[in-house]
Design an enzyme around this catalytic site. Sequence first.
Site, PDB file in Angstrom:
ATOM      1  N   HIS A 306       0.842  -1.195   0.000  1.00 40.81           N
ATOM      2  CA  HIS A 306       0.000   0.000   0.000  1.00 40.81           C
ATOM      3  C   HIS A 306       0.876   1.244   0.000  1.00 40.81           C
ATOM      4  O   HIS A 306       1.950   1.262   0.611  1.00 40.81           O
ATOM      5  CB  HIS A 306      -0.925   0.017   1.223  1.00 40.81           C
ATOM      6  CG  HIS A 306      -2.058   0.985   1.118  1.00 40.81           C
ATOM      7  ND1 HIS A 306      -1.916   2.327   1.427  1.00 40.81           N
ATOM      8  CD2 HIS A 306      -3.347   0.823   0.712  1.00 40.81           C
ATOM      9  CE1 HIS A 306      -3.080   2.931   1.232  1.00 40.81           C
ATOM     10  NE2 HIS A 306      -3.954   2.052   0.810  1.00 40.81           N
ATOM     11  N   ASP A 363      -7.892  -4.101  -0.843  1.00 43.41           N
ATOM     12  CA  ASP A 363      -8.346  -4.385  -2.202  1.00 43.41           C
ATOM     13  C   ASP A 363      -8.310  -5.882  -2.500  1.00 43.41           C
ATOM     14  O   ASP A 363      -9.155  -6.396  -3.236  1.00 43.41           O
ATOM     15  CB  ASP A 363      -7.473  -3.640  -3.221  1.00 43.41           C
ATOM     16  CG  ASP A 363      -7.601  -2.134  -3.095  1.00 43.41           C
ATOM     17  OD1 ASP A 363      -8.737  -1.655  -3.027  1.00 43.41           O
ATOM     18  OD2 ASP A 363      -6.573  -1.446  -3.059  1.00 43.41           O
TER      19      ASP A 363
END
Length: 431
Positions: A306, A363
Amino acid sequence: MSQQAELSWDGHQAKVPLVEGTVGEKAIDISKLRDQTGLITLDVGYGNTGSCLSAITFIDGEQGILRYRGIPIEELAEQSTFVETAYLLIYGKLPSKDGLKCFSDLLTKHELIHEDMKFHFEGFPPNAHPMAILSSMINAAGCYYPQLLAPQDTKDFDDETAFIISQVRTIAAFAYRKSRGLPFIYPKPQLKYSANFLHMMFSEPNADYDLKPEVVRALDLIFVLHADHEQNCSTSTVRMVASSKANLFASAASGVCALWGPLHGGANQAVIEMLEQIRREGDDGSRFLQAAKDKKSGRRLMGFGHRVYKNYDPRAKIIKKQCDELLAALKIDDPLLDIARQLEQTALHDSYFVERKLYPNVDFYSGIMMRALGIPVEMFTVIFAIGRMPGWIANYREVSESQGGRICRPRQIYTGTPLTHYVPVDQRGNA
């Protein structure tokens, strides 16, 4: 006396103030740097630039911390709902029992889109992406309710807020039905927010969708976890547009457009596409992971790592637990989900990924969970947009209340031709 930082260059010196947040993070305030020194800062991608002061969301990427209005995301995921979380983000506090009912009643009041808006859906081709429809229809909705286009500090702000949060799910569901050639399903006032969205997506005129509690809870959790995430691309876009005094409809539509990008809201879709590619190649994920370690292979492990979190994404821990429970409850047998589990377990124990802190992010699991819920890939980013709407509204409101009328206007470093002159067309040659 306030703290200051010293800047030295070419024999010159200047002092700039330091700003400290409520959780101890510090920043150099350069808002008057150009006036004082003639210099600006260059930060391509804004990775080291604070664009605003905000009281909405706090992130500590090193520690893996996410809080909405000071409340840990773990507590909200366990105890709150999306509607209550939306209220918290927008109004800055958890609602009272009466306040929550009032807000919920406003959402119900505004759940039906104007009947004439249905004709707008007919103007889109059958293969139009739902995000294109969503951004267009949010803007169009304002045309039918001009009283809601007034400045947000008016008495209509509560209605304006509830209107957009409620109608975005109706528009999204209608966009999905349009893309599949299915009749529109109207919302039911007795259903709660997430249940109503599933009803509008999957019911038929002669048969209501079976609203399993674990399915409704899973979708509501996805919305909660995506409700805000500090100054990401789409939220920064909303704030930028809001600074021009654009109305909330236009600002929210701009957020949808920014979210559409595959490097932002499209990441969960990319996860499923990766899994499908692995399955087509007859791989269980092992060969793909080996190739992903080689930068020349062109293989990229989607859903891991991330931009902000250098530790485990706190949302990923929450959604993984819910994902496991959902798959067990629905008894789903899906080869893509088997590949996903294999990727997850291998990557978490592979030194290459562990050393680089490439942990599964939100995600990765949200894509898997939405697939399990029966939501098609093209709707993944739309789900993200519905969840992020409260955060966009909260940031819009914050800009309107704190900007002091100043429009956002970044500077640049010019790298083009220093000076040239106009040449008449008959003297330019054939190049």
